[in-house]
Design a protein around this motif. Structure first.
Motif, mmCIF file in Angstrom:
data_model
loop_
_atom_site.group_PDB
_atom_site.id
_atom_site.type_symbol
_atom_site.label_atom_id
_atom_site.label_comp_id
_atom_site.label_asym_id
_atom_site.label_seq_id
_atom_site.Cartn_x
_atom_site.Cartn_y
_atom_site.Cartn_z
ATOM 1 N N LYS A 1 24.474 135.917 -13.186
ATOM 2 C CA LYS A 1 25.743 135.876 -13.965
ATOM 3 C C LYS A 1 25.567 135.063 -15.333
ATOM 4 N N HIS A 2 24.648 134.034 -15.101
ATOM 5 C CA HIS A 2 24.337 133.084 -16.396
ATOM 6 C C HIS A 2 23.368 133.867 -17.357
ATOM 7 N N ASN A 3 22.421 134.771 -16.855
ATOM 8 C CA ASN A 3 21.419 135.289 -17.699
ATOM 9 C C ASN A 3 21.679 136.859 -17.899
ATOM 10 N N SER A 4 22.347 137.592 -16.865
ATOM 11 C CA SER A 4 22.683 138.996 -17.193
ATOM 12 C C SER A 4 24.072 139.207 -16.827
ATOM 13 N N PRO A 5 24.907 138.582 -17.735
ATOM 14 C CA PRO A 5 26.553 138.802 -17.386
ATOM 15 C C PRO A 5 27.061 139.962 -16.943
ATOM 16 N N ALA A 6 26.428 141.077 -17.378
ATOM 17 C CA ALA A 6 26.912 142.504 -16.919
ATOM 18 C C ALA A 6 26.561 142.816 -15.571
ATOM 19 N N THR A 7 25.778 141.972 -14.975
ATOM 20 C CA THR A 7 25.255 142.427 -13.727
ATOM 21 C C THR A 7 26.661 142.168 -12.708
ATOM 22 N N LYS A 8 26.919 143.280 -11.796
ATOM 23 C CA LYS A 8 27.856 142.944 -10.818
ATOM 24 C C LYS A 8 27.109 142.440 -9.501
ATOM 25 N N VAL A 9 27.925 141.500 -9.166
ATOM 26 C CA VAL A 9 27.445 140.698 -7.791
ATOM 27 C C VAL A 9 28.537 140.941 -6.663
ATOM 28 N N ILE A 10 27.919 141.758 -5.618
ATOM 29 C CA ILE A 10 28.764 142.283 -4.512
ATOM 30 C C ILE A 10 28.596 141.879 -3.114
ATOM 31 N N LEU A 11 29.289 141.465 -2.614
ATOM 32 C CA LEU A 11 29.179 140.963 -1.135
ATOM 33 C C LEU A 11 29.027 141.980 -0.026
ATOM 34 N N ALA A 12 28.173 142.050 0.841
ATOM 35 C CA ALA A 12 28.248 143.091 1.870
ATOM 36 C C ALA A 12 28.506 142.119 3.213
ATOM 37 N N ASP A 13 29.742 142.812 3.801
ATOM 38 C CA ASP A 13 29.988 141.863 5.014
ATOM 39 C C ASP A 13 30.260 142.890 6.236
ATOM 40 N N PRO A 14 29.754 142.195 7.101
ATOM 41 C CA PRO A 14 29.821 142.922 8.794
ATOM 42 C C PRO A 14 31.323 142.924 9.178
ATOM 43 N N GLU A 15 31.309 143.699 10.316
ATOM 44 C CA GLU A 15 32.517 143.539 11.241
ATOM 45 C C GLU A 15 32.692 142.340 11.757
ATOM 46 N N GLY A 16 34.046 141.859 11.696
ATOM 47 C CA GLY A 16 34.328 140.531 12.404
ATOM 48 C C GLY A 16 34.296 139.435 11.263
ATOM 49 N N SER A 17 33.648 139.434 9.821
ATOM 50 C CA SER A 17 33.666 138.309 9.301
ATOM 51 C C SER A 17 34.948 138.369 8.266
ATOM 52 N N GLY A 18 35.429 137.048 7.939
ATOM 53 C CA GLY A 18 36.450 136.997 6.942
ATOM 54 C C GLY A 18 36.108 136.763 5.522
ATOM 55 N N SER B 1 30.625 141.401 15.648
ATOM 56 C CA SER B 1 29.426 142.266 15.192
ATOM 57 C C SER B 1 28.018 142.037 15.990
ATOM 58 N N ILE B 2 27.264 143.097 16.044
ATOM 59 C CA ILE B 2 26.080 143.188 16.754
ATOM 60 C C ILE B 2 25.093 142.592 15.790
ATOM 61 N N VAL B 3 25.636 142.372 14.706
ATOM 62 C CA VAL B 3 24.670 141.858 13.298
ATOM 63 C C VAL B 3 24.280 140.592 13.495
ATOM 64 N N GLU B 4 23.237 140.052 13.354
ATOM 65 C CA GLU B 4 22.945 138.579 13.407
ATOM 66 C C GLU B 4 22.625 137.959 11.917
ATOM 67 N N GLY B 5 23.187 136.773 11.665
ATOM 68 C CA GLY B 5 22.512 136.160 10.509
ATOM 69 C C GLY B 5 23.727 136.248 9.317
ATOM 70 N N ILE B 6 24.537 137.129 9.209
ATOM 71 C CA ILE B 6 25.373 137.135 8.186
ATOM 72 C C ILE B 6 26.840 137.311 8.699
ATOM 73 N N GLY B 7 27.797 137.219 8.035
ATOM 74 C CA GLY B 7 29.325 137.127 8.504
ATOM 75 C C GLY B 7 29.792 135.883 8.839
ATOM 76 N N ILE B 8 30.929 135.414 8.345
ATOM 77 C CA ILE B 8 31.294 134.040 9.120
ATOM 78 C C ILE B 8 32.847 133.921 8.649
ATOM 79 N N ASN B 9 33.574 133.073 9.470
ATOM 80 C CA ASN B 9 35.049 133.174 9.281
ATOM 81 C C ASN B 9 35.490 131.760 8.658
#
Length: 432
Positions: A274-291, A318-326
């Protein structure tokens, strides 16, 4: 050729807002640059420019980013530090051709410890050494609460540098993670998965173990790394991973998509972009069960699985490990407060499973064999591509390999036990 590599050995641009970064961050750069030049931190001190944004796609469907050979021109490095960072950017051919966009994966599984957590582990340990908190070969111990990858990275680097490691983990993770840690000489303490508010949460126990060592009065010290709230996490990705991605895409990146556990990589990379390429969209990918999905979309930390009687397990459903949190970590909060995370995409377990199997079977000669969080990232990147114009450049992160998830995410019996159906129509599942 299914995989196309963009070089990661050119000088990155100096962030336009670098003057806003704290003096402590600058000291961290100087310290780690001396220990690990391959990460590319030292190059940040060289002024430059990202130049004008330009399209890097072509009518042939092949990326026009120059390929980089990892052959005779590869540098000779000394020590484990030289094997961390400057990972390749890989064009995922099957997803790119299916969407008409250029979808790239930052191949973080090519770090020496096979995950992006190597960067954080090296930075935290190096910073503690600089401050005199720990000293090699004195009997000092590195403590951390983790679901696996951060612990493996810390154990690996601790062993190389002359420290012991004590890793506290929930007892429901993939079995191979515990085995790897034990082979690296770590003390592995397994605990029941509970809420962060519980004194028996794995991160709180890790901190307590470090405090016990420091209160013992002996010469050996304990370092609690605190990956969730230690801002070195954010800073490391702001100063290394972000510049590498912008340099590798020659400034032409339309969207950056990835999941968040600690939030350090998403916030750090996202803020740099965002600081160097403001037009870039930054998007979160979130698994089941995460808030986090609802936090980004509606500023409310809530997951439907929080409803009474619906939860399958404690932390993230979620069966996914390493991402997702509440909960909102300090590292995630930095990106949200700065307004550097634009949107969020939800990915189901079935979609993640389907994506992982699809990439293994269908991505040409590459046969990408990815872990669960990487599969979520790729599924989210595919979804985002559906909403963007043809030729857009989308970058995600390939966090770790499937070999760390054999007994869970890649185990048909476990998948059946969880009651997850595996669809055979990837694109039907992901586009409906």
């Amino acid at each position: 050729m299914a995989l196309q590599f963009a070089g990661a050995d050119e000088n990155p641009a100096v962030p336009k807002e670098m003057e806003q970064v704290s003096a402590r961050l600058t000291n961290l750069v100087l310290t780690i640059a001396g220990a690990a030049t391959a990460i590319g931190l030292g190059a940040l001190l060289v002024k430059g420019s990202t130049g004008n944004r330009r399209s890097i796609s072509s009518k042939s469907g092949q990326s026009s980013i120059p390929h980089h050979s990892h052959g005779n021109d590869a540098p000779v490095v000394h020590g484990i530090e030289g094997l961390i960072g400057n990972t390749p950017l890989v064009r995922i051919k099957s997803l790119s051709e299916a969407t008409g966009c250029d979808i790239y994966g930052k191949a973080e599984f090519m770090n020496v410890g096979q995950s992006s957590k190597d960067r954080l582990a090296l930075a935290v340990i190096t910073d503690a050494e600089r401050r005199g908190v720990i000293v090699p070969h004195r009997g000092d111990t590195i403590f951390e609460g983790t679901v696996g990858s951060t612990g493996i990275s810390l154990a690996l680097i601790a062993r190389a540098k002359g420290y012991k490691s004590h890793i506290v983990m929930p007892d429901d993770q993939a079995a191979e993670k515990y085995l790897i840690l034990e082979q690296l000489g770590a003390t592995v303490e397994k605990v029941r998965p509970v809420s962060i508010a519980d004194a028996n949460h794995f991160t709180r126990i890790a901190k307590a173990r470090a405090d016990e060592v420091n209160a013992s009065g002996g010469p050996a010290r304990g370092l609690f790394c605190d990956q969730f709230d230690n801002e070195i996490n954010f800073e490391t990705h702001y100063l290394t991973t972000g510049p590498e991605i912008l340099r590798q895409t020659h400034g032409a990146i339309d969207a950056f998509v990835m999941g968040a556990g600690t939030g350090g990589t998403l916030s750090g990379v996202g803020t740099y972009l965002k600081h160097n390429s403001p037009a870039t969209k930054v998007i979160l990918a979130d698994p089941e069960g995460s808030g986090l999905f609802n936090k980004v979309k509606y500023n409310v930390m809530y997951a439907p699985t929080e409803a009474e009687g619906t939860r399958r397990r404690h932390q993230v459903d979620s069966i996914v490990e390493g991402i997702g949190i509440n909960r909102l970590t300090r590292n995630m909060e930095k990106g949200l407060v700065a307004g550097c995370i634009d949107d969020a995409v939800k990915v189901t377990d079935a979609e993640a499973l389907e994506m992982s199997r699809y990439l293994l079977k269908n991505d040409g000669k590459s046969c990408l064999f990815l872990g669960s969080s990487s599969a979520v990232n790729c599924a989210a990147a595919f979804k985002v591509a559906q909403q963007m114009k043809k030729g857009s450049v989308i970058v995600t992160v390939l966090c770790d390999p499937g070999s760390r998830h054999l007994t869970k995410f890649w185990n048909p019996e476990v998948i059946k036990k969880w009651g997850i159906s595996e669809s055979s129509d990837l694109f039907g599942t992901l586009t409906r």
